[in-house]
Motif scaffolding. Structure first.
Motif, PDB file in Angstrom:
ATOM      1  N   VAL A  54     -23.546   8.316 -12.115  1.00 37.27           N
ATOM      2  CA  VAL A  54     -22.992   8.587 -10.790  1.00 37.27           C
ATOM      3  C   VAL A  54     -24.133   8.705  -9.797  1.00 37.27           C
ATOM      4  CG1 VAL A  54     -21.556  10.116  -9.391  1.00 37.27           C
ATOM      5  CG2 VAL A  54     -21.048   9.829 -11.825  1.00 37.27           C
ATOM      6  N   TYR A  55     -24.011   7.975  -8.683  1.00 39.58           N
ATOM      7  CA  TYR A  55     -25.051   7.986  -7.660  1.00 39.58           C
ATOM      8  C   TYR A  55     -24.446   8.439  -6.336  1.00 39.58           C
ATOM      9  CZ  TYR A  55     -28.818   6.353  -4.598  1.00 39.58           C
ATOM     10  OH  TYR A  55     -29.835   6.280  -3.678  1.00 39.58           O
ATOM     11  N   PHE A  56     -24.906   9.590  -5.844  1.00 42.04           N
ATOM     12  CA  PHE A  56     -24.474  10.092  -4.546  1.00 42.04           C
ATOM     13  C   PHE A  56     -25.560   9.784  -3.525  1.00 42.04           C
ATOM     14  CE2 PHE A  56     -22.563  13.150  -7.626  1.00 42.04           C
ATOM     15  CZ  PHE A  56     -21.222  12.835  -7.399  1.00 42.04           C
ATOM     16  N   CYS A  57     -25.171   9.304  -2.358  1.00 40.34           N
ATOM     17  CA  CYS A  57     -26.174   9.018  -1.337  1.00 40.34           C
ATOM     18  C   CYS A  57     -25.683   9.478   0.034  1.00 40.34           C
ATOM     19  CB  CYS A  57     -26.547   7.541  -1.314  1.00 40.34           C
ATOM     20  SG  CYS A  57     -25.186   6.406  -1.007  1.00 40.34           S
ATOM     21  N   ASP A  85     -29.701   0.901  -0.723  1.00 37.27           N
ATOM     22  CA  ASP A  85     -28.918   1.980  -1.340  1.00 37.27           C
ATOM     23  C   ASP A  85     -28.226   1.485  -2.609  1.00 37.27           C
ATOM     24  OD1 ASP A  85     -29.389   3.953   0.768  1.00 37.27           O
ATOM     25  OD2 ASP A  85     -28.141   2.653   2.005  1.00 37.27           O
ATOM     26  N   LEU A  86     -27.693   0.266  -2.554  1.00 35.52           N
ATOM     27  CA  LEU A  86     -27.058  -0.308  -3.742  1.00 35.52           C
ATOM     28  C   LEU A  86     -28.075  -0.472  -4.869  1.00 35.52           C
ATOM     29  CD1 LEU A  86     -24.669  -1.644  -5.195  1.00 35.52           C
ATOM     30  CD2 LEU A  86     -25.291  -3.794  -4.060  1.00 35.52           C
ATOM     31  N   LEU A  87     -29.247  -0.954  -4.539  1.00 35.94           N
ATOM     32  CA  LEU A  87     -30.275  -1.168  -5.562  1.00 35.94           C
ATOM     33  C   LEU A  87     -30.805   0.156  -6.118  1.00 35.94           C
ATOM     34  CD1 LEU A  87     -32.180  -4.130  -3.880  1.00 35.94           C
ATOM     35  CD2 LEU A  87     -30.882  -4.227  -6.023  1.00 35.94           C
ATOM     36  N   ARG A  88     -30.879   1.172  -5.293  1.00 34.86           N
ATOM     37  CA  ARG A  88     -31.281   2.486  -5.795  1.00 34.86           C
ATOM     38  C   ARG A  88     -30.268   3.018  -6.797  1.00 34.86           C
ATOM     39  NH1 ARG A  88     -33.060   4.981   0.075  1.00 34.86           N
ATOM     40  NH2 ARG A  88     -35.295   4.498  -0.042  1.00 34.86           N
ATOM     41  N   ALA A  89     -28.990   2.779  -6.519  1.00 33.55           N
ATOM     42  CA  ALA A  89     -27.945   3.197  -7.452  1.00 33.55           C
ATOM     43  C   ALA A  89     -28.082   2.449  -8.778  1.00 33.55           C
ATOM     44  CB  ALA A  89     -26.564   2.941  -6.841  1.00 33.55           C
ATOM     45  N   ILE A  90     -28.345   1.164  -8.691  1.00 30.58           N
ATOM     46  CA  ILE A  90     -28.506   0.364  -9.908  1.00 30.58           C
ATOM     47  C   ILE A  90     -29.752   0.808 -10.668  1.00 30.58           C
ATOM     48  CG2 ILE A  90     -28.930  -1.970 -10.787  1.00 30.58           C
ATOM     49  CD1 ILE A  90     -27.224  -2.997  -8.450  1.00 30.58           C
ATOM     50  N   ARG A  91     -30.786   1.196  -9.951  1.00 29.25           N
ATOM     51  CA  ARG A  91     -31.994   1.710 -10.610  1.00 29.25           C
ATOM     52  C   ARG A  91     -31.680   2.972 -11.401  1.00 29.25           C
ATOM     53  NH1 ARG A  91     -37.102   3.328  -6.976  1.00 29.25           N
ATOM     54  NH2 ARG A  91     -35.537   4.794  -6.177  1.00 29.25           N
ATOM     55  N   LEU A  92     -30.835   3.844 -10.846  1.00 27.70           N
ATOM     56  CA  LEU A  92     -30.427   5.044 -11.573  1.00 27.70           C
ATOM     57  C   LEU A  92     -29.729   4.665 -12.875  1.00 27.70           C
ATOM     58  CD1 LEU A  92     -29.942   8.181 -11.609  1.00 27.70           C
ATOM     59  CD2 LEU A  92     -27.742   7.680 -10.535  1.00 27.70           C
ATOM     60  N   TYR A  93     -28.838   3.697 -12.796  1.00 19.81           N
ATOM     61  CA  TYR A  93     -28.143   3.217 -14.002  1.00 19.81           C
ATOM     62  C   TYR A  93     -29.155   2.649 -14.998  1.00 19.81           C
ATOM     63  CZ  TYR A  93     -25.582  -0.062 -16.958  1.00 19.81           C
ATOM     64  OH  TYR A  93     -25.103  -0.769 -18.030  1.00 19.81           O
TER      65      TYR A  93
END
Length: 254
Positions: free
Chosen positions: A224-227, A238-246
């Motif tokens: 889960v990525y909250f921004c 922001d999308l790529l940061r979320a994918i990086r978390l995954y």
């Protein structure tokens, strides 16, 4: 050209280079349209219009990155409590977008299957008619999948699935001692392509998943990525940061 306009593309490439694992299914809670409108001092409708433009852009980014399934939390069962004019405007936007699916060359060239999840009985007939037309027109596509959650509530969907399972037991098509998680899942999304969620993204600086896909997301222990950005301000970064978390989560398991 602003410095940011030069830096952002470089940072995007860096983030994409970092992401070796791409989620197959991303679910997005598009939050912040109304707060964005208040920030600009404009009407709520302007916020929703800006949010719709962001949605279109995010779908393009997702396709470029190689994400096959996107589920958008577009309208919850609780949203029916909003001002009638705002609800009607949102329904007009949804109707326009589903009608657009029929003639959008990108949908057909990329073989995108469009599906709705949620309580269809709560939607006005004209909107439901356009949704079903879009679903039928893309039913045989299987390269990419776009799921739109309308009149959606996670608890509500589990209740409906439970009712269908109980009806199956009563009819004799299901043996009560043979009910498994797979049985429930089949009744939740019968006829739809909705694989387990790998990543949930929520915008607008809210840190909760709001009853979204509890079976396919929470049951799958997805990332889960909250921004902070409101949905109209959501960027590819922001999308790529979320994918990086995954990606980091997957690497930690390897």
């Amino acid at each position: 050209m602003r410095i940011r306009d030069r830096i952002d593309p470089l940072y995007e490439r860096y983030l994409q280079w970092q992401c070796k694992h791409i989620p197959g299914h991303i679910a997005i809670i598009q939050d912040g349209n109304r707060r964005y409108a208040r920030l600009l001092g404009v009407g709520t409708i302007e916020g929703h219009r800006a949010g719709a433009e962001t949605t279109q852009q995010v779908l393009e980014w997702a396709k470029e990155i190689g994400i096959r399934t996107i589920t958008l939390y577009s309208f919850s069962t609780e949203n029916f409590n909003r001002d009638e004019g705002e609800v009607n405007y949102l329904f007009d936007i949804f109707k326009e977008k589903f009608i657009g699916v029929l003639s959008d060359e990108r949908v057909h060239a990329n073989q995108i299957r469009v599906q709705m999840i949620g309580d269809r009985s709560m939607l006005p007939p004209d909107l439901l008619e356009t949704i079903e037309a879009a679903e039928e027109a893309t039913r045989h596509y299987s390269r990419f999948f776009l799921n739109i959650a309308l009149a959606y509530g996670g608890r509500n969907e589990l209740v409906h699935a439970a009712r269908r399972v109980v009806a199956g037991v009563r009819e004799g098509s299901i043996a009560s001692d043979e009910i498994t998680p797979r049985t429930v899942e089949n009744y939740l999304y019968e006829g739809l392509h909705l694989p387990p969620v790998d990543l949930i993204i929520r915008t607008g600086n809210e840190r909760r998943t709001s009853n979204f896909l509890p079976w396919m997301a929470n049951g799958n222990e997805c990332a889960v990525y909250f921004c902070a950005p409101y949905w109209p301000l959501f960027r590819k970064i922001d999308l790529l940061r979320a994918i990086r978390l995954y990606d980091q989560r997957i690497r930690a398991r390897e």
